[in-house]
Design a protein around this motif. Structure first.
Motif, mmCIF file in Angstrom:
data_model
loop_
_atom_site.group_PDB
_atom_site.id
_atom_site.type_symbol
_atom_site.label_atom_id
_atom_site.label_comp_id
_atom_site.label_asym_id
_atom_site.label_seq_id
_atom_site.Cartn_x
_atom_site.Cartn_y
_atom_site.Cartn_z
ATOM 1 N N PHE A 192 0.837 -1.197 0.000
ATOM 2 C CA PHE A 192 0.000 0.000 0.000
ATOM 3 C C PHE A 192 0.873 1.250 0.000
ATOM 4 C CE2 PHE A 192 -2.561 3.159 2.461
ATOM 5 C CZ PHE A 192 -3.547 3.368 1.509
ATOM 6 N N CYS A 193 1.897 1.259 0.801
ATOM 7 C CA CYS A 193 2.818 2.394 0.859
ATOM 8 C C CYS A 193 3.467 2.638 -0.497
ATOM 9 C CB CYS A 193 3.869 2.149 1.931
ATOM 10 S SG CYS A 193 5.000 3.533 2.148
ATOM 11 N N ARG A 194 3.938 1.586 -1.149
ATOM 12 C CA ARG A 194 4.556 1.723 -2.476
ATOM 13 C C ARG A 194 3.550 2.238 -3.494
ATOM 14 N NH1 ARG A 194 7.243 -2.980 -0.868
ATOM 15 N NH2 ARG A 194 5.812 -4.330 -2.006
ATOM 16 N N LEU A 195 2.326 1.734 -3.449
ATOM 17 C CA LEU A 195 1.291 2.180 -4.382
ATOM 18 C C LEU A 195 0.998 3.669 -4.188
ATOM 19 C CD1 LEU A 195 -1.945 0.376 -5.360
ATOM 20 C CD2 LEU A 195 -2.002 2.763 -4.728
ATOM 21 N N ILE A 196 0.813 4.089 -2.949
ATOM 22 C CA ILE A 196 0.492 5.490 -2.673
ATOM 23 C C ILE A 196 1.623 6.414 -3.101
ATOM 24 C CG2 ILE A 196 0.053 7.190 -0.832
ATOM 25 C CD1 ILE A 196 -2.358 5.403 -1.498
ATOM 26 N N THR A 197 2.844 6.083 -2.712
ATOM 27 C CA THR A 197 3.968 6.970 -3.029
ATOM 28 C C THR A 197 4.298 6.990 -4.515
ATOM 29 O OG1 THR A 197 5.579 5.254 -2.457
ATOM 30 C CG2 THR A 197 5.003 6.832 -0.732
ATOM 31 N N SER A 198 4.039 5.888 -5.217
ATOM 32 C CA SER A 198 4.339 5.833 -6.652
ATOM 33 C C SER A 198 3.206 6.348 -7.528
ATOM 34 C CB SER A 198 4.645 4.400 -7.074
ATOM 35 O OG SER A 198 5.789 3.928 -6.434
ATOM 36 N N GLU A 199 1.975 6.019 -7.174
ATOM 37 C CA GLU A 199 0.843 6.285 -8.059
ATOM 38 C C GLU A 199 -0.048 7.460 -7.640
ATOM 39 O OE1 GLU A 199 0.703 4.636 -10.874
ATOM 40 O OE2 GLU A 199 2.272 3.202 -10.307
ATOM 41 N N LEU A 200 -0.029 7.828 -6.357
ATOM 42 C CA LEU A 200 -0.959 8.856 -5.879
ATOM 43 C C LEU A 200 -0.302 9.940 -5.019
ATOM 44 C CD1 LEU A 200 -3.847 6.426 -4.856
ATOM 45 C CD2 LEU A 200 -3.834 7.971 -6.820
ATOM 46 N N PRO A 201 0.948 10.303 -5.280
ATOM 47 C CA PRO A 201 1.613 11.243 -4.370
ATOM 48 C C PRO A 201 0.959 12.629 -4.323
ATOM 49 C CG PRO A 201 2.910 10.981 -6.351
ATOM 50 C CD PRO A 201 1.803 9.954 -6.408
ATOM 51 N N ALA A 202 0.371 13.077 -5.412
ATOM 52 C CA ALA A 202 -0.257 14.400 -5.428
ATOM 53 C C ALA A 202 -1.677 14.378 -4.866
ATOM 54 C CB ALA A 202 -0.277 14.953 -6.852
#
Length: 87
Positions: free
Chosen positions: A30-40
């Protein structure tokens, strides 16, 4: 819209599958997904404590993982906010 749904599902499975099970996101996935795909879109996306708190709020069955429906709640919230639908 069909292609957007396909992208969301495939991205969920890609990130969820990094530990062998494509049905749920672990905390790290989940952390990788958020930081890679949804940072803004996710406030404090680079802050592990914020991501842990977000995951805990989404994890309705408290199993330490997010199934697709739990994850979908986040997507719905972000889409509503982006569209100006939430207060």
């Amino acid at each position: 819209m069909e292609s957007a749904i396909c992208v969301l599902v495939s991205q969920f499975k890609i990130y969820a599958g990094s530990d062998g099970s494509s049905d749920t996101l672990s905390r790290d996935e989940f952390c990788r997904l958020i930081t890679s795909e949804l940072p803004a879109f996710v406030k404090n996306a680079s802050d592990p404590a914020a991501i842990n708190q977000l995951m805990s709020s989404l994890d309705k069955n408290n199993d330490g993982e997010l199934n697709f429906m739990e994850f979908w709640q986040l997507i719905g919230h972000l889409a509503s906010k982006q569209g100006g639908f939430s207060q």
